[in-house]
Design an enzyme around this catalytic site. Structure first.
Site, PDB file in Angstrom:
ATOM      1  N   GLU A 177       1.108  -2.041  -0.246  1.00 40.23           N
ATOM      2  CA  GLU A 177      -0.116  -0.263  -0.070  1.00 40.23           C
ATOM      3  C   GLU A 177       0.942   1.484   0.205  1.00 40.23           C
ATOM      4  OE1 GLU A 177      -3.235  -0.050   3.102  1.00 40.23           O
ATOM      5  OE2 GLU A 177      -4.640  -1.676   1.879  1.00 40.23           O
ATOM      6  N   HIS A 232      10.620 -26.077   1.079  1.00 32.52           N
ATOM      7  CA  HIS A 232      10.229 -26.553   0.583  1.00 32.52           C
ATOM      8  C   HIS A 232       9.180 -26.549  -0.945  1.00 32.52           C
ATOM      9  CE1 HIS A 232      12.140 -29.839   3.481  1.00 32.52           C
ATOM     10  NE2 HIS A 232      12.712 -28.370   3.838  1.00 32.52           N
ATOM     11  N   LYS A 286     -13.736   0.498  -4.489  1.00 32.83           N
ATOM     12  CA  LYS A 286     -14.573   0.517  -3.287  1.00 32.83           C
ATOM     13  C   LYS A 286     -15.667   1.207  -4.447  1.00 32.83           C
ATOM     14  CE  LYS A 286     -11.759   0.545   0.521  1.00 32.83           C
ATOM     15  NZ  LYS A 286     -11.105   1.394   1.617  1.00 32.83           N
TER      16      LYS A 286
HETATM   17  O1  PA5 Z   1      -4.440   0.671   5.904  1.00 38.16           O
HETATM   18  C1  PA5 Z   1      -5.219   0.494   5.295  1.00 38.16           C
HETATM   19  O2  PA5 Z   1      -5.853   2.102   4.978  1.00 38.16           O
HETATM   20  C2  PA5 Z   1      -6.257   0.074   5.141  1.00 38.16           C
HETATM   21  O3  PA5 Z   1      -6.070  -1.782   5.637  1.00 38.16           O
HETATM   22  C3  PA5 Z   1      -7.376  -0.247   6.294  1.00 38.16           C
HETATM   23  O4  PA5 Z   1      -6.769  -0.136   7.344  1.00 38.16           O
HETATM   24  C4  PA5 Z   1      -8.241  -1.755   5.406  1.00 38.16           C
HETATM   25  O5  PA5 Z   1      -9.411  -0.938   4.707  1.00 38.16           O
HETATM   26  C5  PA5 Z   1      -9.456  -0.800   6.389  1.00 38.16           C
HETATM   27  O6  PA5 Z   1     -10.495   0.318   7.276  1.00 38.16           O
HETATM   28  P1  PA5 Z   1     -10.900   0.635   8.509  1.00 38.16           P
HETATM   29  O7  PA5 Z   1     -10.414   0.816   9.212  1.00 38.16           O
HETATM   30  O8  PA5 Z   1     -11.045   1.981   8.019  1.00 38.16           O
HETATM   31  O9  PA5 Z   1     -11.677  -0.266   8.517  1.00 38.16           O
END
Ligand code: PA5
Length: 487
Positions: A328, A357, A471
């Site tokens: 990310e 393995h 999304k």
């Molecule tokens: O790093 C991020 O922003 C995402 O992985 C969020 O943590 C994940 O989508 C969960 O989001 P939220 O905490 O708003 O439910």
């Protein structure tokens, strides 16, 4: 070649740097960029400013993860770690002790992965099979919300109800910890509602809810509003701390509190690592060195995959946590000026010796596109010796008499040597022991390293615009589905 800190934490980069690997000349060619990146980290520490970083809604946003290791009153004003917030976590531990039988932690992505790391390392696979006394009165712990998987959610519910059926006379006390920064994530909230609805209908179960969400009172998240309306206790996901950096804030520390791990030591490890990462000499700054070597390996030698390979079962989820951190943070189509760059190494989970393995064939002979990053634990608690159980069988006798950790290290070192012998880049982080302090050091160093690499590659390491694409499609699809069902 290794960079070893006073604590004993070390980064051995012998198989990543030198003749036929990333060279001094490569690093020299980045001298100016490294200097700028280091300056940018200083500014980030002081003010939270990161050039060109915008929030989801396109407005400038501060970045505060580097403040989390420090427990100060001043941090309290930003909902970061303060003496009061740490005390609140300790109070939560005491509330759970002998009072709550079962905790279900619900969250996904950054609201799950760090929590799972802490649980796996400090509670371990068999926590839930221990007696309450062996757990120091602390509850059993389950995770949910990290998928929309009806079978597993149903299994957890049935399991909890089965425990309740065995709790003669007394009601089973269940605490649902719902973690969501945005407060409305489908995966988390669907599981939460399924669980809440079912468990609150059980006569022999008492349910408590704790909400962990953005504390902003002007723009309340759905979970925040729900918590206020229902009077649920709350913890904060502070502004300026993205999910993948949230293990050091109340998101991760709530799980630390649930299992009674040493929160202060964990933050102390992170803090000492932060101090080490203030060093402007790349060879004395673990985060900058790691970032520089991996960046050069990618840019100059096409090593666009990073295999995170701890030699330790209970660190597998640390590798999974790192996958999110790297993917990310650095997997970006555009740089800070909006130019298309499609940057980023692809992270892969592996565990030694297990994946020797399966994956090692590809690491050793497949595309020359990987850096294999090992994690080694030097001193193991409860280190078993392989006994000479069948002395008459030479092959078995030949592996006896050594500790399991020694055999593990022989395997890791052999893998490293073999990879090196075939031009396969690899490196190793060593934790002197698997404890709160050293885990804090490691995780913080990795977080700081992606921040450096964001600067070196000129991409925003703190946004994740790519996850918005699906999304935007998913929302309308869900509405259509409900409509087609007459809802
Ligand atoms: O790093 C991020 O922003 C995402 O992985 C969020 O943590 C994940 O989508 C969960 O989001 P939220 O905490 O708003 O439910």
């Amino acid at each position: 070649m290794a960079l070893t800190l006073k604590s004993g934490f070390s980064f051995d980069y012998d198989n990543l740097f030198g003749e036929g690997k990333v060279t001094q000349a490569d690093l020299d060619s980045y001298a100016e960029d490294l200097k700028k990146a280091h300056e940018a980290m200083k500014v980030m520490r002081e003010s939270g400013f990161i050039k060109a970083h915008l929030s989801k809604d396109g407005t400038p946003e501060k970045v505060y993860f580097s403040k989390l290791p420090y427990i100060t009153e001043e941090n309290g004003k930003l909902n970061l770690n303060s003496p009061a917030s740490i005390q609140k976590l300790h109070d939560f531990t005491e509330h759970l002790r002998n009072n709550i039988d079962v905790v279900v932690s619900l969250g996904i992505g950054g609201s799950f992965l760090g929590n799972k790391v802490l649980f796996d390392v400090f509670a371990g696979e068999f926590w839930n099979t221990l007696t309450p006394e062996q757990r120091n009165g602390l509850p059993k712990v389950y995770f949910s919300g990290q998928n929309i998987d009806s079978r597993r959610t149903g299994d957890i519910l049935n399991h909890i109800k089965a425990i309740a059926a065995r709790t003669e006379g007394n009601k089973l006390k269940v605490c649902l910890i719902c973690i969501s920064k945005s407060g409305g994530t489908l995966d988390t909230m669907s599981n939460f509602m399924v669980m809440y609805d079912d468990l609150t209908k059980q006569e022999n179960i008492e349910v408590e809810v704790v909400a962990v969400t953005d504390p902003n009172m002007e723009k309340k998240t759905l979970l925040k509003q729900l918590a206020i309306d229902k009077g649920w206790p709350q913890f904060a996901v502070p502004d300026g701390v993205g999910g993948r950096f949230s293990i050091f804030c109340e998101v991760g520390l709530v799980t630390a509190a649930v299992i009674g791990m040493d929160i202060e030591k964990f933050l102390e490890g992170a803090r000492d690592m932060d101090e080490a990462c203030k060093n402007e000499n790349v060879f004395e700054n673990p985060a900058m060195l790691n970032a520089a070597l991996k960046f050069a390996a990618y840019q100059k030698y096409g090593r666009n995959i990073e295999v995170m390979m701890p030699y330790c079962d209970y660190l597998k989820s640390t590798s999974e946590w790192y996958i999110q951190l790297l993917a990310e943070s650095l997997g970006k189509q555009f740089d800070k000026e909006g130019k298309e760059v499609c940057y980023g190494r692809t992270p892969l989970v592996a565990v030694g010796t297990t994946d020797m393995h399966s994956q090692t064939q590809q690491h050793q002979e497949g595309s020359l596109d990987k850096v294999v990053q090992f994690i080694k634990v030097a001193k193991w608690a409860n280190d078993l010796t392989i006994p000479n159980a069948f002395p008459e069988y030479k092959k078995l006798a030949d592996i006896s008499g050594v500790k399991m950790s020694e055999a593990l290290e022989v395997a890791r070192q052999s893998n490293a040597d073999a990879l090196q012998s075939n031009k396969r880049f690899n490196a190793c982080f060593t934790l002197p022991e698997l404890n709160e302090y050293h885990l804090g050091e490691l995780l913080y160093m990795l977080a700081m390293s992606v921040a450096y690499e964001g600067e070196l590659s000129n991409v925003d390491a703190f946004n994740q615009p790519g996850v918005e694409a699906y999304k935007r499609i998913m929302g309308p699809k869900l509405s259509e589905l409900r409509k087609s069902k007459g809802l």
